[in-house]
Design a protein around this motif. Sequence first.
Motif, PDB file in Angstrom:
ATOM      1  N   ILE A 125      -1.712   6.054 -13.384  1.00  0.00           N
ATOM      2  CA  ILE A 125      -0.645   5.111 -11.661  1.00  0.00           C
ATOM      3  C   ILE A 125      -0.843   5.842 -10.642  1.00  0.00           C
ATOM      4  N   ASP A 126      -0.960   7.043 -10.200  1.00  0.00           N
ATOM      5  CA  ASP A 126      -1.716   8.100  -9.499  1.00  0.00           C
ATOM      6  C   ASP A 126      -2.996   8.113  -9.299  1.00  0.00           C
ATOM      7  N   THR A 127      -3.355   7.606  -9.711  1.00  0.00           N
ATOM      8  CA  THR A 127      -5.068   6.856  -9.556  1.00  0.00           C
ATOM      9  C   THR A 127      -5.016   5.716  -8.961  1.00  0.00           C
ATOM     10  N   ILE A 128      -4.289   4.894  -9.287  1.00  0.00           N
ATOM     11  CA  ILE A 128      -4.034   3.167  -8.597  1.00  0.00           C
ATOM     12  C   ILE A 128      -3.763   3.482  -8.113  1.00  0.00           C
ATOM     13  N   THR A 129      -2.040   3.860  -7.509  1.00  0.00           N
ATOM     14  CA  THR A 129      -1.478   3.614  -6.010  1.00  0.00           C
ATOM     15  C   THR A 129      -2.710   4.897  -4.812  1.00  0.00           C
ATOM     16  N   THR A 130      -3.733   5.588  -5.405  1.00  0.00           N
ATOM     17  CA  THR A 130      -4.202   6.469  -4.063  1.00  0.00           C
ATOM     18  C   THR A 130      -5.715   5.784  -3.867  1.00  0.00           C
ATOM     19  N   GLN A 131      -5.735   4.376  -4.857  1.00  0.00           N
ATOM     20  CA  GLN A 131      -6.877   4.082  -4.564  1.00  0.00           C
ATOM     21  C   GLN A 131      -6.382   2.512  -4.164  1.00  0.00           C
ATOM     22  N   ALA A 132      -5.005   2.190  -3.875  1.00  0.00           N
ATOM     23  CA  ALA A 132      -3.978   0.962  -3.321  1.00  0.00           C
ATOM     24  C   ALA A 132      -3.549   1.485  -2.369  1.00  0.00           C
ATOM     25  N   ALA A 133      -3.392   2.721  -2.041  1.00  0.00           N
ATOM     26  CA  ALA A 133      -2.426   3.135  -0.173  1.00  0.00           C
ATOM     27  C   ALA A 133      -4.534   3.012   0.679  1.00  0.00           C
ATOM     28  N   GLU A 134      -5.425   3.725   0.667  1.00  0.00           N
ATOM     29  CA  GLU A 134      -7.152   4.361   0.421  1.00  0.00           C
ATOM     30  C   GLU A 134      -7.321   2.573   1.335  1.00  0.00           C
ATOM     31  N   ALA A 135      -7.255   1.660   0.213  1.00  0.00           N
ATOM     32  CA  ALA A 135      -7.446   0.720   0.560  1.00  0.00           C
ATOM     33  C   ALA A 135      -7.103  -0.295   1.644  1.00  0.00           C
ATOM     34  N   TYR A 136      -5.481   0.175   1.368  1.00  0.00           N
ATOM     35  CA  TYR A 136      -4.773  -0.678   2.021  1.00  0.00           C
ATOM     36  C   TYR A 136      -4.717  -0.692   3.809  1.00  0.00           C
ATOM     37  N   LEU A 137      -4.980   0.916   3.651  1.00  0.00           N
ATOM     38  CA  LEU A 137      -4.784   1.653   5.395  1.00  0.00           C
ATOM     39  C   LEU A 137      -6.463   0.996   5.563  1.00  0.00           C
ATOM     40  N   ARG A 138      -7.332   1.038   4.967  1.00  0.00           N
ATOM     41  CA  ARG A 138      -8.526   0.684   5.017  1.00  0.00           C
ATOM     42  C   ARG A 138      -8.655  -1.155   6.668  1.00  0.00           C
ATOM     43  N   GLU A 139      -8.078  -1.678   5.426  1.00  0.00           N
ATOM     44  CA  GLU A 139      -8.104  -3.367   6.368  1.00  0.00           C
ATOM     45  C   GLU A 139      -7.167  -3.599   6.605  1.00  0.00           C
ATOM     46  N   GLU A 140      -6.017  -2.227   6.705  1.00  0.00           N
ATOM     47  CA  GLU A 140      -5.444  -2.315   8.589  1.00  0.00           C
ATOM     48  C   GLU A 140      -6.141  -1.926   9.545  1.00  0.00           C
TER      49      GLU A 140
END
Length: 403
Positions: free
Chosen positions: A138-153
């Motif tokens: 879950i930590d790996t998934i959450t990190t990937q999700a947060a990084e992708a969110y910030l990149r798109e934002e």
Amino acid sequence: MDTASDGSARAIRRVGEALAGRYAEIGQAVAARIVDEIPGYRDAAPELIKDLRAGATATTEVLARTFAQGSTLRREDLGFVRDLAARRVHQGVSLEVFIHAYRVALLAYWDACADEASRLGISREAGFALARSAIDGIDTITTQAAEAYLREETRLRTQSGRAARDLVERLIDGQPIDPGRRHPAAPGLDPTGQLLTVVGRVEQTTLPIGDALQLARDALEQSPSLATIRHGELVVIFAGTSPRARIASLRAARQRTIEEHNIDVRYGVSVPSGGFASVQQAYREAALALSYTSPGRPIVALDELSALECALIGATAATKAIIASKGSNLRALSDDDLAAAVETIRAFATADLNVAKSAEQMHVHANTVRYRLQQIATKTGHDPRTFAGLVDLICILETADRR
């Protein structure tokens, strides 16, 4: 004979196989828990809820498959997570709510893991190993999700900011904009509707001007329909017809920037104008109103200016030169005497030629005011104790401030 580590790995694979057999059911349960616990999703549109369920199901499947195979999550396994994160940006889900959903998902997924571990009767050591694997996944998934969110934002903000800046520049330059449809950079503005234009400039800050203006922009209570930072100023175009209501929100925003960031921003507000075609003139009006701001009057709307100020706005260059020439004796005063004279003239005018009120406003004795008025009359040739003399001096000061 298997080691304890081998036994734990085999137990985790068994749990993973069991979870993989019912990943769709678990995914739906995870989504339901997110909707139940997070207000940001509870009232979401049906399309977002459908996407949430699909994302929760896909996440559950990849975790279960990883456990069943005894492997480790890899970045290439999580392309769907990055795509989902980008969609959440466009769907208006905040980063805080987005990450909160993954925390809830971790708890819901762990409950499913614990149920299967209990049913299969795995050892305590294997249970600890399972918990570590679940948390790491879950930590790996959450990190990937947060990084992708910030990149798109960041990408979207950059793209949106550039489009907004380009549109504002075109409007200020008077370039024609199609009035038949709303512009993508300002979907909240009717191209033919009533607009208010605001120009803000930083008066005091310890930060770079661009950073200070961005904080001022962020402090606005309502998201402006169109805003950009250009040439050291903040330009904001709102839908609406009430400068008074807009001034109230600007005053609150200005106070927040002072209290939270020690940034003093002053604002000028145009009169209501008709659509995009009027923004060029409205911008000039707002910039002009801004030039009349002061420490005691940090926000000025053009329609608040006095008749005298409005008359001076329309004065020709020759008229302004004549008025300025009448102030030669005033300008000849020393810096200290000039500062005292200007303060006294403005206070006396504000107090309606009342000595006592002027003294109270300047925190000096009334006799000090009388002495200053006498000195101004003697040294400048304009007696502020008379109506004509005070008008002359105010015109001189206003013209000098606008030169």
